[in-house]
Design a protein around this motif. Structure first.
Motif, short mmCIF file in Angstrom:
data_model
loop_
_atom_site.label_atom_id
_atom_site.label_comp_id
_atom_site.label_asym_id
_atom_site.label_seq_id
_atom_site.Cartn_x
_atom_site.Cartn_y
_atom_site.Cartn_z
N PHE A 252 38.61 36.16 36.99
CA PHE A 252 39.58 37.01 36.29
C PHE A 252 39.07 37.44 34.92
O PHE A 252 38.53 36.64 34.17
CB PHE A 252 40.91 36.26 36.14
N LEU A 253 39.25 38.74 34.60
CA LEU A 253 38.81 39.30 33.32
C LEU A 253 40.00 39.74 32.47
O LEU A 253 40.18 39.28 31.35
CB LEU A 253 37.86 40.47 33.56
N CYS A 254 40.85 40.63 33.01
CA CYS A 254 42.01 41.11 32.28
C CYS A 254 42.98 41.75 33.26
O CYS A 254 42.65 41.98 34.42
CB CYS A 254 41.61 42.10 31.18
N GLY B 53 50.86 45.53 39.14
CA GLY B 53 50.05 46.29 38.19
C GLY B 53 48.57 46.17 38.49
O GLY B 53 48.14 45.69 39.54
N MET B 54 47.76 46.60 37.52
CA MET B 54 46.31 46.57 37.66
C MET B 54 45.76 45.25 37.13
O MET B 54 46.19 44.74 36.10
CB MET B 54 45.66 47.72 36.88
N ALA B 55 44.79 44.71 37.85
CA ALA B 55 44.06 43.51 37.42
C ALA B 55 42.57 43.78 37.61
O ALA B 55 42.18 44.58 38.47
CB ALA B 55 44.49 42.28 38.21
N PHE B 56 41.76 43.12 36.82
CA PHE B 56 40.31 43.33 36.86
C PHE B 56 39.62 41.98 36.98
O PHE B 56 39.88 41.07 36.19
CB PHE B 56 39.84 44.07 35.60
N VAL B 57 38.74 41.87 37.96
CA VAL B 57 37.95 40.65 38.14
C VAL B 57 36.48 41.02 38.06
O VAL B 57 36.09 42.18 38.24
CB VAL B 57 38.25 39.95 39.49
N HIS B 58 35.64 40.01 37.82
CA HIS B 58 34.21 40.24 37.66
C HIS B 58 33.43 39.59 38.78
O HIS B 58 33.75 38.47 39.20
CB HIS B 58 33.73 39.68 36.31
N ALA B 59 32.42 40.30 39.28
CA ALA B 59 31.54 39.80 40.33
C ALA B 59 30.10 39.84 39.85
O ALA B 59 29.71 40.78 39.14
CB ALA B 59 31.69 40.62 41.61
N PHE C 280 36.85 45.60 27.45
CA PHE C 280 36.50 44.23 27.77
C PHE C 280 35.19 44.23 28.55
O PHE C 280 35.01 45.05 29.47
CB PHE C 280 37.61 43.56 28.58
N ALA C 281 34.29 43.31 28.22
CA ALA C 281 32.95 43.29 28.82
C ALA C 281 32.82 42.15 29.82
O ALA C 281 33.44 41.10 29.68
CB ALA C 281 31.89 43.15 27.73
N SER C 282 31.99 42.39 30.82
CA SER C 282 31.69 41.36 31.81
C SER C 282 30.82 40.28 31.18
O SER C 282 30.00 40.57 30.31
CB SER C 282 30.97 41.97 33.02
N PRO C 283 30.96 39.02 31.58
CA PRO C 283 30.24 37.92 30.93
C PRO C 283 28.78 37.80 31.34
O PRO C 283 28.00 37.15 30.64
CB PRO C 283 31.03 36.68 31.37
N TYR C 284 28.37 38.39 32.45
CA TYR C 284 26.97 38.35 32.90
C TYR C 284 26.74 39.52 33.85
O TYR C 284 27.70 40.18 34.27
CB TYR C 284 26.63 37.01 33.57
N ALA D 36 44.11 39.33 28.50
CA ALA D 36 42.70 39.10 28.82
C ALA D 36 42.33 37.66 28.51
O ALA D 36 42.97 36.98 27.72
CB ALA D 36 41.81 40.06 28.04
N GLU D 37 41.25 37.21 29.17
CA GLU D 37 40.69 35.91 28.87
C GLU D 37 40.10 35.91 27.47
O GLU D 37 39.54 36.91 27.00
CB GLU D 37 39.60 35.55 29.88
N ALA D 38 40.21 34.79 26.78
CA ALA D 38 39.64 34.66 25.45
C ALA D 38 38.13 34.87 25.50
O ALA D 38 37.46 34.35 26.38
CB ALA D 38 39.97 33.30 24.86
N GLY D 39 37.62 35.66 24.57
CA GLY D 39 36.18 35.90 24.49
C GLY D 39 35.69 37.09 25.28
O GLY D 39 34.48 37.36 25.27
#
Length: 263
Positions: free
Chosen positions: A120-122, A156-162, A93-97, A30-33
């Motif tokens: 990209f999130l995780c 595998g699985m990837a998760f992105v944020h919109a 893991f939480a979305s940033p906004y 995952a991305e840091a933070g």
């Protein structure tokens, strides 16, 4: 299957977070933070790049992975979360906004997805987080996200944020879609992506939609967001008071009252 197989559940509507279930010895990167919470017996480790070797082993493989992230403007490091217990454990893991989290099964999507560099999130360990160089110079200079976009590869699985509301659109062969450059979240590898100049001088200068938009040509799948973070930040900044105090709303008389408010 080269990537770790992970199960997941997405919670919430407007402020989503993804809960990932890890079997013993399974790992997610995952991305840091982005961490929200995790159960005991899950360990955290800072790693160079994305943790995938991409066919290059040892120190050189780590440097290649870290270097790709540096080119995209991201940190050299990512965080790996491993289940060291004997039972299934969860990490979230939480979305940033405000917006939506998009689960992407890379195995079903041809093994590669191109997305905005900040989307990209995780992902499951083994997914390669690289760079995608746009072949057309116009895309690089005026694409809103620069010459480089992120590329997620693996099975595998990837998760992105919109941001805002997410819309998934299937494009048929030859079908074109014009999108505001900031609203593009991700697309499959078959999509032909280019940048076009807004026609008409008045439209370009006074239309309020920018000078360029993205042209996407099928076949393939496109994910579009209704509220890019750059647009949200721009509106917040424009509404903020320039010299302290509060900015009045609802009436043009507020501007007159500010003259006597001492601000």
């Amino acid at each position: 299957m080269k990537n770790h197989e992970i199960d997941y559940y997405i919670h919430g509507n407007d402020m989503q977070f993804v809960e990932i279930e890890l079997d013993p010895q399974e790992t997610v990167i995952a991305e840091a933070g982005s961490l929200m919470m995790m159960e005991e017996e899950i360990s955290m480790e800072t790693i160079f790049g994305d943790g995938s070797s991409n066919g290059v082993s040892g120190l050189m493989g780590k440097l290649v992975g870290a270097g790709k992230r540096l080119i995209t403007g991201e940190s050299l490091f990512m965080t790996a979360f491993m289940n060291n217990g004997h039972d299934k454990k969860t990490v979230s893991f939480a979305s940033p906004y405000p917006g939506s989290i998009v689960p992407l099964d890379l195995d079903e999507l041809g093994g590669r997805i191109v997305c905005q560099k900040d989307a990209f999130l995780c992902a499951a360990k083994g997914v390669s987080v690289g760079v995608d160089f746009q072949r057309k110079l116009g895309t690089g200079f005026f694409g809103g996200e620069g010459f480089i976009m992120q590329k997620l590869e693996g099975d595998g699985m990837a998760f992105v944020h919109a941001g805002g509301t997410l819309h998934k659109k299937e494009l048929q062969p030859g079908q074109k879609l014009r999108v505001d450059t900031g609203c593009l979240v991700a697309m499959t590898k078959e999509i032909d992506y280019n940048i076009e100049f807004v026609k008409g001088v008045k439209t370009a200068l006074f239309g309020g939609e920018g000078l360029f938009f993205a042209t996407l040509k099928g076949p393939g799948t496109v994910w579009v967001q209704s509220l890019p973070f750059s647009r949200l930040a721009s509106r917040v900044f424009s509404a903020a008071p320039s010299k302290g105090g509060s900015k009045g709303e609802g009436s043009i008389l507020n501007g007159a009252f500010d003259l006597f408010g001492g601000d």
